[in-house]
Scaffold this active site. Structure first.
Site, PDB file in Angstrom:
ATOM      1  CG  HIS A 168      -2.101  -0.932   1.099  1.00  0.00           C
ATOM      2  ND1 HIS A 168      -1.931  -2.289   1.128  1.00  0.00           N
ATOM      3  CD2 HIS A 168      -3.445  -0.728   0.978  1.00  0.00           C
ATOM      4  CE1 HIS A 168      -3.106  -2.892   1.039  1.00  0.00           C
ATOM      5  NE2 HIS A 168      -4.045  -1.962   0.938  1.00  0.00           N
ATOM      6  CG  HIS A 220      -6.055  -0.401  -2.175  1.00  0.00           C
ATOM      7  ND1 HIS A 220      -6.772   0.623  -2.785  1.00  0.00           N
ATOM      8  CD2 HIS A 220      -6.861  -0.887  -1.188  1.00  0.00           C
ATOM      9  CE1 HIS A 220      -7.952   0.737  -2.185  1.00  0.00           C
ATOM     10  NE2 HIS A 220      -8.035  -0.165  -1.223  1.00  0.00           N
ATOM     11  CD  GLU A 357     -12.472  -5.387   2.786  1.00  0.00           C
ATOM     12  OE1 GLU A 357     -12.680  -5.031   3.964  1.00  0.00           O
ATOM     13  OE2 GLU A 357     -11.616  -4.847   2.069  1.00  0.00           O
ATOM     14  CB  CYS A 375     -14.492   2.546   1.439  1.00  0.00           C
ATOM     15  SG  CYS A 375     -13.707   3.369   2.832  1.00  0.00           S
ATOM     16  CB  CYS A 453     -10.515   2.573   4.942  1.00  0.00           C
ATOM     17  SG  CYS A 453     -11.589   1.119   4.908  1.00  0.00           S
TER      18      CYS A 453
END
Length: 693
Positions: A168, A220, A357, A375, A453
């Site tokens: 990330h 990501h 997810e 998100c 997040c």
């Protein structure tokens, strides 16, 4: 792309939100959410998982000081917020260890972005002072070469960019950049912007198509659209080119993540081309989660991690617009259609499964195990606004409106002090506690999350809602969401003033005052898909055209003109495509942009025994939940009789007895504010009398 009408964001400072509904949400974020989240980022919220975010920056700052300022006096900054004063740990006792998730830095970046947007709507000297101090701390952690990621600053720079798939760094850079640009545009202060540019320059020197540079791309996504934003703020072409590189490189073969992780035993070298062709379909499955299974222009179905996907698609849309790239735009259209026609909940939620997810297969939209991450809906709104900037088509704005008023707002409690990560459409609390398949579903909002997040993401979106309500081209103001505002728009060197008063989302009455004499202003007003017939007054001597769900109005404006619009808001029943197995024989209640739901506190336990009389006339009633006013819908229906206690598990089928009841529906975004209780959006439709006898 000649048929497209390119438009851009309105500068946030040219819009003052006056809307009763959205101003209230923004004030909630300003007065409750932003201060609360600052406390959370500093690990000062009791009974909430620690964030470690600002602690990591303090450790990185201390390590820099030890390296660069040997023996010099150093004063650790003090953090003061709204009368609360606390010194962080003495830097002498901060161990040089990283805590939290690898993406923990991004929580600060989203917080500073929310603070920036809030400052454009409400001057707040105390908030700005705290933000400035936080920025100083973050910038003090930056390395001399421009690198700024505390995970590797603390753990060792020798592994920088060694695990793009999982670690990330580029994601954290993307959020840092978004926050930096927002703060610069809000305050004119460029301290964080310069830090973001230095980090971007470091990345641009490391990655690229030139021989010798790294051919990787983010695991990501978000850097892609952040780099575009940095380009638009600075005019620096290399940032736009770097975004293009990341997008063009994604999904090409040999897969970069195989080269990065040869330990997987799945690395495909140039000598494996024949076997690649044979196993292509199987091979692609490995990187669907990261949207890196195919080059982006060949992708046709939205797959994988839902947040990553819509962040990528948003960056693709940005580049399609700026570079007038028809093939990239066509890919965006296919992926948009895949989401909204096959994979989106009626609430505007996306991502059906908690496993990864992720998006599931087409029409697989379970209600009680839905993931529907907050998100992800926020990212869908990003994508929608960018598609609107290419082509103003109401189908994008309709989805944007649905996600805003329903899934996104559901992510935050009415008092702004707790949050949902997951937004299901059906909840039985007992199942959330006892069924492992539903442990990800919470029946009440949480104070904070270790992986936090969603709360800061929600705060930055709500604070910047005006930038989604309106966009502009040289002579046209596009009204995508009816949000009460005062807008100053430049048209050929002159200023047009537009004042919008709206009663959304509870009433469809809108008034638009226009002071644009001597300008060639055109207004483009969205015609919502939930309204079959609308009325408008004040069009004398105006030329009008309906196109792609917008009403375009051109006229010789007077000193002041008044337009009155009415979009009747009637309760409606929405049915799902029969391919959505979970919703066959059921309907969802909507009114205007709001999706409604049943709660146990209003309707009693065992909501699954309720059915709705589709032939009956519903009523709309004023109500409130936790002191917040709203329109409720009351719809006649029935409750099926329960089997007596101790009755047989199975029995010879017969038509069950049912008794008339009134079903009380509340706005979906307001559920779970009164207690832990059952909830459901989709309700069975009662059998007709002619059939049931």
């Amino acid at each position: 792309m000649d048929s497209k009408i390119f438009n851009k964001e309105l500068p946030m400072r040219s819009v003052r939100v006056t809307d009763a509904f959205w101003k209230g949400e923004m004030e909630l974020v300003r007065t409750e959410v932003i201060p609360y989240q600052w406390e959370a980022l500093n690990d000062r919220v009791e009974d909430a998982p620690p964030s470690y975010c600002m602690r990591n920056f303090r450790v990185a700052q201390k390590m820099n000081r030890e390296k660069r300022e040997q023996g010099e006096a150093y004063e650790e900054p003090r953090y003061i917020f709204r009368g609360f004063e606390a010194k962080p740990e003495d830097p002498q006792h901060l161990k040089n260890e990283f805590y939290g998730f690898v993406f923990q830095d991004s929580d600060f970046s989203k917080w500073i972005e929310a603070a920036a947007y809030s400052l454009t709507q409400h001057a707040d000297a105390e908030l700005e002072r705290v933000a400035d101090e936080a920025i100083e701390l973050v910038c003090a952690a930056q390395q001399e070469d421009g690198y700024l990621d505390t995970y590797y600053i603390i753990n060792g720079r020798d592994k920088t960019f060694s695990n793009l798939r999982d670690h990330h760094e580029l994601y954290c850079f993307g959020h840092l950049t978004e926050g930096a640009v927002a703060y610069y545009q809000a305050t004119g202060k460029d301290r964080l912007l310069k830090a973001a540019c230095r980090f971007a320059d470091y990345i641009a020197d490391y990655f690229g198509p030139v021989e010798g540079k790294c051919k990787g791309y983010p695991g990501h996504e978000i850097a892609e659209m952040a780099l575009v934003r940095l380009y638009e703020a600075t005019g620096e072409e290399r940032y736009l080119n770097l975004s293009s590189f990341f997008i063009d490189q994604r999904g090409t073969r040999p897969y970069y993540f195989d080269l990065e992780h040869p330990e997987n035993g799945q690395n495909r070298s140039e000598n494996d081309q024949k076997s690649e062709q044979k196993d292509e379909q199987t091979d692609e499955l490995r990187y669907q989660h990261l949207q890196a299974h195919l080059p982006v222009r060949r992708q046709e179905e939205a797959v994988g991690h839902a947040v990553r996907a819509v962040y990528l698609y948003s960056g693709m849309a940005d580049l399609a617009r700026l570079k007038q790239d028809e093939s990239l735009y066509a890919a965006c259209e296919r992926l948009w259609n895949s989401i909204v026609n096959e994979k989106m909940y009626v609430t505007g939620g996306i991502g059906a499964t908690h496993i990864g997810e992720a998006f599931s297969f087409p029409y697989d939209l379970p209600n009680d195990t839905a993931y529907s991450e907050t998100c992800a809906s926020i990212g869908l709104i990003f994508f929608a606004r960018r598609m609107l900037q290419i082509r103003p088509d109401a189908r994008y704005a309709n989805v944007m409106e649905r996600a805003f008023y329903n899934c996104v707002l559901a992510g935050m409690a009415l008092d702004g002090k707790s949050f949902f990560y997951v937004n299901p459409l059906e909840v039985v609390p007992e199942a959330c506690h006892k069924d492992e398949r539903k442990f990800h579903v919470k029946a009440v909002r949480q104070k904070w999350f270790g992986c936090a997040c969603c709360p800061p993401n929600l705060a930055r979106l709500v604070s910047s809602a005006a930038s989604y309500a309106y966009t502009e081209s040289e002579d046209t103001l596009f009204v995508h969401l009816y949000m009460g505002s005062e807008i100053a728009k430049s048209v050929n060197g002159r200023t047009a003033e537009i004042s919008i008063a709206s009663d959304f989302p509870w009433d469809g009455t809108v008034q638009i005052r226009v002071r644009a004499k001597g300008t060639a202003l055109c207004l483009a007003l969205r015609l919502p898909d939930w309204c079959e017939k609308y009325r408008i007054e004040g069009l004398e001597n105006a030329g009008t055209e309906e196109k792609d769900g917008y009403l375009y109005i051109r006229k010789d404006w007077n000193e002041e003109d008044l337009l009155r619009l009415s979009f009747p808001m009637l309760p409606r029943l929405i049915g799902a495509n029969p391919k959505v197995r979970e919703d066959v024989g059921k309907a969802a209640v909507t009114r205007g942009p709001i999706v409604y739901c049943l709660e146990e506190v209003d309707n009693g336990a065992n909501l699954h025994l309720l059915s709705l009389d589709a032939e009956a006339e519903p009523a709309v009633a004023d109500g409130e939940i936790c002191g917040v006013s709203a329109k409720m819908v009351v719809w006649p229906g029935f409750r099926q009789s329960q089997t007596e206690e101790g009755g047989a598990l199975y029995h010879t089928w017969h038509r069950e007895k049912k008794e008339p009841v009134e079903l009380k529906f509340i706005p979906y975004y307001m559920w779970a504010n009164r207690s832990e209780n059952e909830m459901q959006v989709w309700v069975r439709i009662a059998e007709s009398e002619s059939f049931s006898g």
